[in-house]
Design a protein around this motif. Sequence first.
Motif, PDB file in Angstrom:
ATOM      1  N   GLN A  54      -5.671 -20.187  -8.638  1.00  0.00           N
ATOM      2  CA  GLN A  54      -6.565 -19.081  -8.973  1.00  0.00           C
ATOM      3  C   GLN A  54      -5.761 -17.810  -9.230  1.00  0.00           C
ATOM      4  O   GLN A  54      -4.850 -17.475  -8.464  1.00  0.00           O
ATOM      5  N   PRO A  55      -6.088 -17.065 -10.306  1.00  0.00           N
ATOM      6  CA  PRO A  55      -5.376 -15.816 -10.584  1.00  0.00           C
ATOM      7  C   PRO A  55      -5.567 -14.808  -9.445  1.00  0.00           C
ATOM      8  O   PRO A  55      -6.653 -14.725  -8.855  1.00  0.00           O
ATOM      9  N   VAL A  56      -4.516 -14.051  -9.138  1.00  0.00           N
ATOM     10  CA  VAL A  56      -4.575 -13.034  -8.087  1.00  0.00           C
ATOM     11  C   VAL A  56      -4.021 -11.725  -8.629  1.00  0.00           C
ATOM     12  O   VAL A  56      -3.392 -11.680  -9.686  1.00  0.00           O
ATOM     13  N   GLN A  57      -4.268 -10.660  -7.882  1.00  0.00           N
ATOM     14  CA  GLN A  57      -3.690  -9.374  -8.230  1.00  0.00           C
ATOM     15  C   GLN A  57      -2.256  -9.312  -7.739  1.00  0.00           C
ATOM     16  O   GLN A  57      -1.932  -9.841  -6.681  1.00  0.00           O
ATOM     17  N   LEU A  58      -1.403  -8.683  -8.513  1.00  0.00           N
ATOM     18  CA  LEU A  58      -0.024  -8.442  -8.106  1.00  0.00           C
ATOM     19  C   LEU A  58       0.186  -6.945  -8.037  1.00  0.00           C
ATOM     20  O   LEU A  58       0.079  -6.246  -9.041  1.00  0.00           O
ATOM     21  N   LEU A  59       0.407  -6.434  -6.816  1.00  0.00           N
ATOM     22  CA  LEU A  59       0.575  -5.002  -6.579  1.00  0.00           C
ATOM     23  C   LEU A  59      -0.590  -4.205  -7.156  1.00  0.00           C
ATOM     24  O   LEU A  59      -0.421  -3.151  -7.775  1.00  0.00           O
ATOM     25  N   LYS A 114       0.813  -1.219   0.000  1.00  0.00           N
ATOM     26  CA  LYS A 114       0.000   0.000   0.000  1.00  0.00           C
ATOM     27  C   LYS A 114       0.843   1.264   0.000  1.00  0.00           C
ATOM     28  O   LYS A 114       0.345   2.340  -0.348  1.00  0.00           O
ATOM     29  N   SER A 115       2.110   1.151   0.384  1.00  0.00           N
ATOM     30  CA  SER A 115       2.968   2.338   0.401  1.00  0.00           C
ATOM     31  C   SER A 115       3.520   2.685  -0.980  1.00  0.00           C
ATOM     32  O   SER A 115       4.095   3.755  -1.166  1.00  0.00           O
ATOM     33  N   MET A 116       3.346   1.802  -1.943  1.00  0.00           N
ATOM     34  CA  MET A 116       3.900   1.993  -3.273  1.00  0.00           C
ATOM     35  C   MET A 116       2.937   2.780  -4.148  1.00  0.00           C
ATOM     36  O   MET A 116       1.723   2.548  -4.131  1.00  0.00           O
ATOM     37  N   SER A 117       3.481   3.716  -4.915  1.00  0.00           N
ATOM     38  CA  SER A 117       2.645   4.479  -5.843  1.00  0.00           C
ATOM     39  C   SER A 117       2.162   3.579  -6.971  1.00  0.00           C
ATOM     40  O   SER A 117       2.749   2.525  -7.247  1.00  0.00           O
ATOM     41  N   ALA A 118       1.101   4.015  -7.639  1.00  0.00           N
ATOM     42  CA  ALA A 118       0.544   3.221  -8.736  1.00  0.00           C
ATOM     43  C   ALA A 118       1.551   3.066  -9.864  1.00  0.00           C
ATOM     44  O   ALA A 118       1.651   2.002 -10.484  1.00  0.00           O
ATOM     45  N   SER A 119       2.322   4.128 -10.145  1.00  0.00           N
ATOM     46  CA  SER A 119       3.295   4.051 -11.230  1.00  0.00           C
ATOM     47  C   SER A 119       4.436   3.098 -10.885  1.00  0.00           C
ATOM     48  O   SER A 119       4.898   2.334 -11.740  1.00  0.00           O
ATOM     49  N   ASP A 120       4.904   3.122  -9.632  1.00  0.00           N
ATOM     50  CA  ASP A 120       5.956   2.195  -9.221  1.00  0.00           C
ATOM     51  C   ASP A 120       5.447   0.761  -9.235  1.00  0.00           C
ATOM     52  O   ASP A 120       6.181  -0.167  -9.605  1.00  0.00           O
ATOM     53  N   ALA A 121       4.200   0.552  -8.816  1.00  0.00           N
ATOM     54  CA  ALA A 121       3.619  -0.790  -8.822  1.00  0.00           C
ATOM     55  C   ALA A 121       3.541  -1.328 -10.250  1.00  0.00           C
ATOM     56  O   ALA A 121       3.871  -2.493 -10.506  1.00  0.00           O
TER      57      ALA A 121
END
Length: 305
Positions: free
Chosen positions: A182-187, A147-154
Amino acid sequence: MLLPHRPRSFALRTAALAVTLGVLAGCGSDDTDPVASDPQPTAAEPTTPTEPTDTEPSEPTTSEAPDTVAAPIYFVGDSPTGPRLYREFRQVEADNPLEEGAALLVAGDALDPDYSSLLPALDIVSIEATSGALVVTLAGDAPTADKSMSASDAALAVQSLVYTLQGIAQTRDPLTVEVDGQPVQLLGQPTDTGVSATAPLEVLSLVNVTEPATDAAVSGTLVASGVASSFEATVLWEIRDSSGAVALDGFATASGFMDNVYPWETEIDLSSLASGDYTFAALTADPSDGEGPGPYVDTKTIVVP
């Protein structure tokens, strides 16, 4: 990283400046093939163990499979426009290159101290190149969010994994991340439909040095090489001494520019250099004459015996 030095001999074509900048801006979103920029370096071909010489005649034997292969690992480094991906070739076990390469990336285990990783400590169980997908299976308790990572860095962190695995497997197949099948979200990014590679000019550094390697001992003639997308295919290079002063400079010509990163290579006579530690730097040409963000730079420390 040392601030780039602008060679005295490079003259800019100011009359073409406005047109060129407009063209370059329009080409950044081209959907080009990421694995096209992953040629294997000559010095990093798979290595086959040699058998000891026997004085007695022996029966012919079948060649063993290579122990290691060169894997392109896409680490993260700074650039004038923010974090970008920088490729570093590493030798990995030939029987498990995808997992070995991913482990180096996740750990941020780069030889160049300017490179690192944005990925969390993924507990990878397996990586499989299936028909139409690269499937990464994680342990059930593996961290997949920060959660501390920006969307662009993720997004760039996920692209570092996509580019690395596609480069090793030499495929354009998208990335899927699974836990318990099962597929999951990554960052924060869904992977159920597969994550494809973003266009190279949007995520890659616009200059990247393949040779020399970090801390290489070089003498006589240095053959430097890499990839770049630079104004008029001109890749500037410098060799700086321990004080940062430029001891040698020149330029190489890449095989293309504007729509992708392209290979470049040059030979440099080192006979005038005294023994010591130096920095080899490759830079993109700056058509803005200092008005823009500045040139992209990649550096490698070298030792002249």
